[in-house]
Design a protein around this motif. Sequence first.
Motif, PDB file in Angstrom:
ATOM      1  N   LEU A  20     -37.874   6.163 -36.896  1.00 20.48           N
ATOM      2  CA  LEU A  20     -39.190   5.537 -36.812  1.00 20.48           C
ATOM      3  C   LEU A  20     -39.708   5.550 -35.377  1.00 20.48           C
ATOM      4  CD1 LEU A  20     -41.536   3.772 -37.946  1.00 20.48           C
ATOM      5  CD2 LEU A  20     -40.078   1.802 -37.454  1.00 20.48           C
ATOM      6  N   PHE A  21     -38.866   5.115 -34.447  1.00 16.34           N
ATOM      7  CA  PHE A  21     -39.308   5.069 -33.057  1.00 16.34           C
ATOM      8  C   PHE A  21     -39.493   6.461 -32.461  1.00 16.34           C
ATOM      9  CE2 PHE A  21     -38.183   0.683 -33.515  1.00 16.34           C
ATOM     10  CZ  PHE A  21     -39.163   0.053 -32.755  1.00 16.34           C
ATOM     11  N   ALA A  22     -38.539   7.354 -32.695  1.00 17.64           N
ATOM     12  CA  ALA A  22     -38.611   8.686 -32.096  1.00 17.64           C
ATOM     13  C   ALA A  22     -39.758   9.517 -32.675  1.00 17.64           C
ATOM     14  CB  ALA A  22     -37.279   9.416 -32.275  1.00 17.64           C
ATOM     15  N   ASP A  23     -40.017   9.381 -33.967  1.00 21.21           N
ATOM     16  CA  ASP A  23     -41.037  10.217 -34.596  1.00 21.21           C
ATOM     17  C   ASP A  23     -42.437   9.633 -34.518  1.00 21.21           C
ATOM     18  OD1 ASP A  23     -40.161  12.720 -35.487  1.00 21.21           O
ATOM     19  OD2 ASP A  23     -40.801  12.346 -37.535  1.00 21.21           O
ATOM     20  N   PHE A  24     -42.554   8.305 -34.424  1.00 19.49           N
ATOM     21  CA  PHE A  24     -43.889   7.711 -34.528  1.00 19.49           C
ATOM     22  C   PHE A  24     -44.320   6.866 -33.332  1.00 19.49           C
ATOM     23  CE2 PHE A  24     -42.516   8.612 -38.846  1.00 19.49           C
ATOM     24  CZ  PHE A  24     -43.594   9.363 -39.296  1.00 19.49           C
ATOM     25  N   PHE A  25     -43.400   6.399 -32.508  1.00 20.11           N
ATOM     26  CA  PHE A  25     -43.789   5.552 -31.384  1.00 20.11           C
ATOM     27  C   PHE A  25     -43.574   6.221 -30.030  1.00 20.11           C
ATOM     28  CE2 PHE A  25     -43.134   2.503 -34.784  1.00 20.11           C
ATOM     29  CZ  PHE A  25     -44.223   1.663 -34.641  1.00 20.11           C
ATOM     30  N   LEU A  26     -42.651   7.148 -29.929  1.00 20.23           N
ATOM     31  CA  LEU A  26     -42.290   7.712 -28.627  1.00 20.23           C
ATOM     32  C   LEU A  26     -42.812   9.122 -28.383  1.00 20.23           C
ATOM     33  CD1 LEU A  26     -38.602   6.409 -28.432  1.00 20.23           C
ATOM     34  CD2 LEU A  26     -40.656   5.430 -27.394  1.00 20.23           C
ATOM     35  N   ALA A  39     -41.838  28.440 -28.722  1.00 21.03           N
ATOM     36  CA  ALA A  39     -41.245  27.970 -27.467  1.00 21.03           C
ATOM     37  C   ALA A  39     -42.120  26.850 -26.910  1.00 21.03           C
ATOM     38  CB  ALA A  39     -41.118  29.114 -26.471  1.00 21.03           C
ATOM     39  N   HIS A  40     -42.009  25.693 -27.495  1.00 19.06           N
ATOM     40  CA  HIS A  40     -42.854  24.561 -27.164  1.00 19.06           C
ATOM     41  C   HIS A  40     -42.006  23.478 -26.500  1.00 19.06           C
ATOM     42  CE1 HIS A  40     -45.210  20.860 -28.114  1.00 19.06           C
ATOM     43  NE2 HIS A  40     -46.210  21.657 -27.781  1.00 19.06           N
ATOM     44  N   MET A  41     -42.233  23.256 -25.205  1.00 18.32           N
ATOM     45  CA  MET A  41     -41.429  22.293 -24.452  1.00 18.32           C
ATOM     46  C   MET A  41     -41.579  20.876 -25.004  1.00 18.32           C
ATOM     47  SD  MET A  41     -39.132  21.801 -22.265  1.00 18.32           S
ATOM     48  CE  MET A  41     -39.050  23.405 -21.503  1.00 18.32           C
ATOM     49  N   GLY A  42     -42.768  20.526 -25.469  1.00 22.12           N
ATOM     50  CA  GLY A  42     -42.974  19.198 -26.041  1.00 22.12           C
ATOM     51  C   GLY A  42     -42.110  18.967 -27.267  1.00 22.12           C
ATOM     52  N   GLY A  48     -35.109  16.181 -28.348  1.00 26.22           N
ATOM     53  CA  GLY A  48     -34.173  15.543 -27.425  1.00 26.22           C
ATOM     54  C   GLY A  48     -34.201  14.028 -27.524  1.00 26.22           C
ATOM     55  N   ILE A  49     -35.385  13.454 -27.722  1.00 27.44           N
ATOM     56  CA  ILE A  49     -35.498  12.000 -27.920  1.00 27.44           C
ATOM     57  C   ILE A  49     -34.710  11.592 -29.163  1.00 27.44           C
ATOM     58  CG2 ILE A  49     -37.115  10.131 -28.506  1.00 27.44           C
ATOM     59  CD1 ILE A  49     -37.316  10.967 -25.588  1.00 27.44           C
ATOM     60  N   ALA A  66     -16.975  13.813 -28.103  1.00 25.22           N
ATOM     61  CA  ALA A  66     -17.018  15.206 -28.584  1.00 25.22           C
ATOM     62  C   ALA A  66     -17.799  15.296 -29.891  1.00 25.22           C
ATOM     63  CB  ALA A  66     -15.609  15.750 -28.774  1.00 25.22           C
ATOM     64  N   PHE A  67     -17.586  14.345 -30.790  1.00 27.33           N
ATOM     65  CA  PHE A  67     -18.327  14.314 -32.054  1.00 27.33           C
ATOM     66  C   PHE A  67     -19.821  14.153 -31.779  1.00 27.33           C
ATOM     67  CE2 PHE A  67     -20.393  11.818 -35.377  1.00 27.33           C
ATOM     68  CZ  PHE A  67     -20.160  12.614 -36.491  1.00 27.33           C
ATOM     69  N   ILE A  68     -20.167  13.224 -30.893  1.00 22.92           N
ATOM     70  CA  ILE A  68     -21.571  12.956 -30.572  1.00 22.92           C
ATOM     71  C   ILE A  68     -22.231  14.191 -29.958  1.00 22.92           C
ATOM     72  CG2 ILE A  68     -23.089  11.590 -29.079  1.00 22.92           C
ATOM     73  CD1 ILE A  68     -21.073   9.257 -29.500  1.00 22.92           C
ATOM     74  N   LEU A  69     -21.515  14.896 -29.095  1.00 19.73           N
ATOM     75  CA  LEU A  69     -22.087  16.095 -28.463  1.00 19.73           C
ATOM     76  C   LEU A  69     -22.341  17.205 -29.482  1.00 19.73           C
ATOM     77  CD1 LEU A  69     -20.064  16.198 -25.126  1.00 19.73           C
ATOM     78  CD2 LEU A  69     -22.478  15.598 -25.438  1.00 19.73           C
ATOM     79  N   VAL A  70     -21.362  17.457 -30.340  1.00 16.77           N
ATOM     80  CA  VAL A  70     -21.532  18.507 -31.360  1.00 16.77           C
ATOM     81  C   VAL A  70     -22.662  18.134 -32.312  1.00 16.77           C
ATOM     82  CG1 VAL A  70     -20.441  19.630 -33.345  1.00 16.77           C
ATOM     83  CG2 VAL A  70     -19.172  19.381 -31.204  1.00 16.77           C
ATOM     84  N   LEU A  71     -22.644  16.895 -32.777  1.00 17.65           N
ATOM     85  CA  LEU A  71     -23.686  16.456 -33.699  1.00 17.65           C
ATOM     86  C   LEU A  71     -25.059  16.497 -33.023  1.00 17.65           C
ATOM     87  CD1 LEU A  71     -23.674  15.473 -36.647  1.00 17.65           C
ATOM     88  CD2 LEU A  71     -23.867  13.161 -35.747  1.00 17.65           C
ATOM     89  N   GLY A  72     -25.106  16.168 -31.738  1.00 20.21           N
ATOM     90  CA  GLY A  72     -26.367  16.201 -31.000  1.00 20.21           C
ATOM     91  C   GLY A  72     -26.964  17.595 -30.919  1.00 20.21           C
ATOM     92  N   VAL A  73     -26.137  18.564 -30.638  1.00 18.64           N
ATOM     93  CA  VAL A  73     -26.623  19.954 -30.582  1.00 18.64           C
ATOM     94  C   VAL A  73     -27.156  20.371 -31.944  1.00 18.64           C
ATOM     95  CG1 VAL A  73     -25.913  22.367 -30.312  1.00 18.64           C
ATOM     96  CG2 VAL A  73     -25.156  20.643 -28.644  1.00 18.64           C
TER      97      VAL A  73
END
Length: 130
Positions: A20-26, A39-42, A48-49, A66-73
């Motif tokens: 909710l916050f990442a998609d609609f408020f930030l 190739a859109h930096m925004g 990334g948010i 390690a789990f967080i990093l893999v899942l993040g990518v």
Amino acid sequence: MTEYVGYVLLLLCALQVKHLFADFFLQTPKMLSGRCAYAHMGRAQHAGIHVIGSALVYLLFGAQLAFILVLGVLEWVVHFHIDFGKARFSERKKLHPQQAMFWQAMGSDQALHQLTYIAMAWAWVKYAAA
């Protein structure tokens, strides 16, 4: 309900609030403009948010770095491409909020993100939950 099921439901709720916050408020104007270019930096920053928010959620749930990093990518790649697909489709069809297809595209985009969170919760259960 077992305590374990409660943790999974709590994890999914935390991911919903993050979404909710990442998609609609930030989202910034940079994240919202020119989205039909690949190739859109925004869009990269927007994804990334989401990753930062998910990392915070998984840290709260005791996941290993390690789990967080893999899942993040993986989340970054998936989120970036879901949003690109919606932006490209919406641009090609010249959609605006007064059209039903605009909301169908928005709903499809959001459903794909929610399915991503179910996959992420499954990964937590399979690989990270103690």
